[in-house]
Design a protein around this motif. Structure first.
Motif, PDB file in Angstrom:
ATOM      1  N   PHE A   1       0.988  -9.503  -3.521  1.00 54.29           N
ATOM      2  CA  PHE A   1       1.941  -8.406  -3.336  1.00 54.29           C
ATOM      3  C   PHE A   1       1.765  -7.736  -1.984  1.00 54.29           C
ATOM      4  O   PHE A   1       2.742  -7.328  -1.346  1.00 54.29           O
ATOM      5  N   LEU A   2       0.534  -7.600  -1.509  1.00 50.30           N
ATOM      6  CA  LEU A   2       0.271  -6.930  -0.239  1.00 50.30           C
ATOM      7  C   LEU A   2       0.206  -7.953   0.891  1.00 50.30           C
ATOM      8  O   LEU A   2      -0.554  -8.914   0.840  1.00 50.30           O
ATOM      9  N   GLY A   3       1.019  -7.725   1.914  1.00 52.77           N
ATOM     10  CA  GLY A   3       1.121  -8.655   3.023  1.00 52.77           C
ATOM     11  C   GLY A   3      -0.028  -8.543   4.016  1.00 52.77           C
ATOM     12  O   GLY A   3      -0.949  -7.738   3.852  1.00 52.77           O
ATOM     13  N   PRO A   4       0.027  -9.353   5.090  1.00 56.55           N
ATOM     14  CA  PRO A   4      -1.037  -9.378   6.089  1.00 56.55           C
ATOM     15  C   PRO A   4      -1.328  -7.997   6.674  1.00 56.55           C
ATOM     16  O   PRO A   4      -0.403  -7.270   7.064  1.00 56.55           O
ATOM     17  N   ASN A   5      -2.595  -7.646   6.709  1.00 53.40           N
ATOM     18  CA  ASN A   5      -3.134  -6.426   7.339  1.00 53.40           C
ATOM     19  C   ASN A   5      -2.749  -5.123   6.648  1.00 53.40           C
ATOM     20  O   ASN A   5      -3.074  -4.043   7.160  1.00 53.40           O
ATOM     21  N   VAL A   6      -2.112  -5.182   5.484  1.00 55.01           N
ATOM     22  CA  VAL A   6      -1.744  -3.939   4.793  1.00 55.01           C
ATOM     23  C   VAL A   6      -3.004  -3.169   4.386  1.00 55.01           C
ATOM     24  O   VAL A   6      -3.127  -1.959   4.657  1.00 55.01           O
ATOM     25  N   ILE A   7      -3.928  -3.837   3.734  1.00 50.04           N
ATOM     26  CA  ILE A   7      -5.160  -3.165   3.303  1.00 50.04           C
ATOM     27  C   ILE A   7      -5.920  -2.626   4.499  1.00 50.04           C
ATOM     28  O   ILE A   7      -6.379  -1.458   4.506  1.00 50.04           O
ATOM     29  N   GLU A   8      -6.049  -3.446   5.538  1.00 48.67           N
ATOM     30  CA  GLU A   8      -6.818  -3.028   6.713  1.00 48.67           C
ATOM     31  C   GLU A   8      -6.217  -1.789   7.373  1.00 48.67           C
ATOM     32  O   GLU A   8      -6.937  -0.840   7.730  1.00 48.67           O
ATOM     33  N   LEU A   9      -4.899  -1.779   7.551  1.00 49.33           N
ATOM     34  CA  LEU A   9      -4.255  -0.644   8.209  1.00 49.33           C
ATOM     35  C   LEU A   9      -4.291   0.612   7.340  1.00 49.33           C
ATOM     36  O   LEU A   9      -4.492   1.720   7.850  1.00 49.33           O
ATOM     37  N   CYS A  10      -4.101   0.448   6.034  1.00 47.18           N
ATOM     38  CA  CYS A  10      -4.161   1.610   5.150  1.00 47.18           C
ATOM     39  C   CYS A  10      -5.570   2.204   5.120  1.00 47.18           C
ATOM     40  O   CYS A  10      -5.726   3.428   5.019  1.00 47.18           O
ATOM     41  N   ARG A  11      -6.581   1.363   5.205  1.00 50.62           N
ATOM     42  CA  ARG A  11      -7.963   1.864   5.232  1.00 50.62           C
ATOM     43  C   ARG A  11      -8.258   2.611   6.537  1.00 50.62           C
ATOM     44  O   ARG A  11      -9.047   3.554   6.564  1.00 50.62           O
ATOM     45  N   MET A  12      -7.601   2.201   7.624  1.00 51.69           N
ATOM     46  CA  MET A  12      -7.819   2.850   8.913  1.00 51.69           C
ATOM     47  C   MET A  12      -7.112   4.199   9.010  1.00 51.69           C
ATOM     48  O   MET A  12      -7.496   5.059   9.808  1.00 51.69           O
ATOM     49  N   ALA A  13      -6.073   4.384   8.199  1.00 50.38           N
ATOM     50  CA  ALA A  13      -5.276   5.611   8.277  1.00 50.38           C
ATOM     51  C   ALA A  13      -6.004   6.784   7.624  1.00 50.38           C
ATOM     52  O   ALA A  13      -6.845   6.604   6.741  1.00 50.38           O
ATOM     53  N   ASP A  14      -5.665   7.989   8.068  1.00 46.80           N
ATOM     54  CA  ASP A  14      -6.179   9.190   7.395  1.00 46.80           C
ATOM     55  C   ASP A  14      -5.573   9.304   5.996  1.00 46.80           C
ATOM     56  O   ASP A  14      -6.215   9.797   5.076  1.00 46.80           O
ATOM     57  N   ILE A  15      -4.332   8.838   5.857  1.00 42.10           N
ATOM     58  CA  ILE A  15      -3.678   8.791   4.546  1.00 42.10           C
ATOM     59  C   ILE A  15      -2.503   7.829   4.630  1.00 42.10           C
ATOM     60  O   ILE A  15      -1.918   7.630   5.703  1.00 42.10           O
ATOM     61  N   THR A  16      -2.181   7.206   3.490  1.00 42.58           N
ATOM     62  CA  THR A  16      -1.001   6.353   3.384  1.00 42.58           C
ATOM     63  C   THR A  16       0.060   7.109   2.591  1.00 42.58           C
ATOM     64  O   THR A  16      -0.187   7.536   1.465  1.00 42.58           O
ATOM     65  N   PHE A  17       1.212   7.289   3.209  1.00 41.87           N
ATOM     66  CA  PHE A  17       2.322   7.961   2.530  1.00 41.87           C
ATOM     67  C   PHE A  17       3.088   6.892   1.762  1.00 41.87           C
ATOM     68  O   PHE A  17       3.675   5.988   2.350  1.00 41.87           O
ATOM     69  N   LEU A  18       3.093   6.982   0.444  1.00 38.87           N
ATOM     70  CA  LEU A  18       3.762   5.986  -0.381  1.00 38.87           C
ATOM     71  C   LEU A  18       5.262   6.259  -0.440  1.00 38.87           C
ATOM     72  O   LEU A  18       5.720   7.182  -1.108  1.00 38.87           O
ATOM     73  N   GLY A  19       6.009   5.430   0.279  1.00 36.34           N
ATOM     74  CA  GLY A  19       7.464   5.510   0.257  1.00 36.34           C
ATOM     75  C   GLY A  19       8.073   4.436  -0.623  1.00 36.34           C
ATOM     76  O   GLY A  19       9.271   4.182  -0.555  1.00 36.34           O
ATOM     77  N   LEU A  20       7.232   3.788  -1.429  1.00 39.41           N
ATOM     78  CA  LEU A  20       7.696   2.727  -2.318  1.00 39.41           C
ATOM     79  C   LEU A  20       8.458   3.309  -3.508  1.00 39.41           C
ATOM     80  O   LEU A  20       8.195   4.433  -3.923  1.00 39.41           O
ATOM     81  N   HIS A  21       9.377   2.524  -4.061  1.00 40.38           N
ATOM     82  CA  HIS A  21      10.090   2.916  -5.275  1.00 40.38           C
ATOM     83  C   HIS A  21      10.111   1.731  -6.222  1.00 40.38           C
ATOM     84  O   HIS A  21      10.414   0.604  -5.822  1.00 40.38           O
ATOM     85  N   GLY A  22       9.783   1.972  -7.483  1.00 41.29           N
ATOM     86  CA  GLY A  22       9.876   0.933  -8.490  1.00 41.29           C
ATOM     87  C   GLY A  22       8.779  -0.115  -8.402  1.00 41.29           C
ATOM     88  O   GLY A  22       7.969  -0.134  -7.477  1.00 41.29           O
ATOM     89  N   GLY A  23       8.746  -0.990  -9.403  1.00 40.26           N
ATOM     90  CA  GLY A  23       7.831  -2.116  -9.418  1.00 40.26           C
ATOM     91  C   GLY A  23       6.379  -1.731  -9.224  1.00 40.26           C
ATOM     92  O   GLY A  23       5.915  -0.679  -9.679  1.00 40.26           O
ATOM     93  N   GLU A  24       5.650  -2.598  -8.520  1.00 39.36           N
ATOM     94  CA  GLU A  24       4.216  -2.382  -8.311  1.00 39.36           C
ATOM     95  C   GLU A  24       3.905  -1.148  -7.469  1.00 39.36           C
ATOM     96  O   GLU A  24       2.791  -0.659  -7.467  1.00 39.36           O
ATOM     97  N   GLY A  25       4.898  -0.632  -6.758  1.00 45.13           N
ATOM     98  CA  GLY A  25       4.651   0.561  -5.967  1.00 45.13           C
ATOM     99  C   GLY A  25       4.627   1.839  -6.778  1.00 45.13           C
ATOM    100  O   GLY A  25       4.040   2.837  -6.356  1.00 45.13           O
ATOM    101  N   GLU A  26       5.246   1.800  -7.962  1.00 50.15           N
ATOM    102  CA  GLU A  26       5.415   3.032  -8.728  1.00 50.15           C
ATOM    103  C   GLU A  26       4.852   2.956 -10.144  1.00 50.15           C
ATOM    104  O   GLU A  26       4.886   3.935 -10.873  1.00 50.15           O
TER     105      GLU A  26
END
Length: 354
Positions: free
Chosen positions: A89-114
């Motif tokens: 479900f998570l594409g290339p570098n998603v985990i790495e970039l989210c870990r580097m961020a101060d926070i991840t703003f979840l703009g997802l709707h539905g499915g695995e995002g919600e």
């Protein structure tokens, strides 16, 4: 602050999510943050040794955003377009970039995002994120569980049941219902796959269509009435907004087709009805174990009775979406709302204060 805005993903609300995420990204850039918009499913192929550059890249990832069409996206085509053809479900570098961020703003709707899965994953990986936590998202995403909790805790909701694809089919009479009824997916969003059925043939066809995409569906009595939404910020209700489709009900096309729906905020209802709706929204928020923010959807029938249909844990966040319009009516500008969501999430979940 370094912020990843995570949108897209692989749900029927993918296009809506990307437009929401673009609005969030732009306003946070205006607020002076280092922000990058990332598609959860497509990811961002980039040299892993230089990922820290991503937060200040020109364009800020906004080039992935298109308009919202009047039909749900072709998810098979989305899967086929991913370069690495991975089923993760998570594409290339998603985990790495989210870990580097101060926070991840979840703009997802539905499915695995919600549905709580992503939130639980982020909890395990130590990734800070916005919005309700995994438990509240999992409970609220399942309309069958939501209806049961509402019925047990005194939150007025249409009478209904959840039925499984592989169980013996029961007649409406056996289910304690009669036509007309609403057939809708147990875990869908944006009113995709919602059918109002008036005849046995329409009901049978709606069940067949629903079971092609989900194993469980909710069958509930049809309530004729006016449609409303009521946002909740930190357990406090915003001014309700009325939704008036020019035809039909507030389905996917009416939600996202320009000019298809009129929205009135604050809603043109009595103070007594407004207060009842706000109180029900707050009660629903608490019984579903939610926190930070959400939006409850309502029907008001001709007799003045209110029915809570569901609670959206990651509601639409374009400037034209319902929750931001309600916040504006309460004196909260769009950019301030986005920053408030970040600050409240950091404070309540992680004990970090500004």
């Amino acid at each position: 602050m370094k912020i990843i805005v995570l949108g897209g993903g692989l749900s029927s609300e993918r296009d809506v999510s990307l437009v929401s995420s673009a609005g969030i990204c732009r306003t946070l850039l205006e607020k002076g943050h280092d922000v990058f918009l990332l598609d959860a499913f497509m990811g961002f192929p980039y040299d892993k040794e230089r990922l820290s550059e991503v937060f200040t890249l020109p364009g800020h990832g906004l080039d992935i955003v298109d308009t919202i069409r009047t039909e749900a996206p072709d998810l098979a085509a989305v899967k086929a377009s991913r370069p690495d053809q991975s089923d993760c479900f998570l594409g290339p570098n998603v985990i790495e970039l989210c870990r580097m961020a101060d926070i991840t703003f979840l703009g997802l709707h539905g499915g695995e995002g919600e549905n709580g899965k992503l939130q639980a994953t982020f909890d395990l990986l130590g990734i800070r994120y916005t919005g309700p936590d995994s438990l509240g998202c999992a409970v609220a995403m399942d309309k069958g569980i939501t209806k049961h909790i509402f019925q047990e805790t005194g939150v007025s909701t249409p009478k209904g049941v959840c039925i499984h694809k592989n169980k013996n089919k029961k007649s409406l009479e056996d289910l304690g219902l009669s036509l007309p009824v609403v057939v809708k997916p147990c875990s869908g969003g944006s009113s995709i796959g919602v059918y109002i059925t008036h005849t046995q043939e329409e009901y049978d066809n709606a069940l067949a269509a629903s079971f092609e995409t989900e194993d469980e569906v909710v069958i509930e009595e049809y309530i004729k009435g006016r449609e409303f939404a009521c946002g909740i910020l930190d357990g406090k209700a915003l001014p309700p907004i009325e939704i008036i489709p020019k035809s039909g009900f507030f389905d996917y096309a009416n939600k996202y087709q320009a000019g298809a729906t009129e929205e009135i905020c604050p809603a043109d209802i009595s103070e007594e009805v407004s207060e009842r709706m706000q109180a029900l929204a707050v009660r629903a928020f608490h019984v579903l174990k939610l926190n930070i923010y959400s939006r409850a959807d309502f029907l008001l029938d001709e007799a003045g009775s209110l029915y809570c249909l569901e609670v959206n844990t990651l509601p639409g966040m374009t400037q034209a979406s319902l929750l931001p319009k309600e916040a504006m009516a309460a004196g909260i500008e769009y950019g301030d709302l986005c920053e408030w969501i970040i600050e409240k999430s950091l404070e309540e979940r992680y004990g970090i204060t500004k």
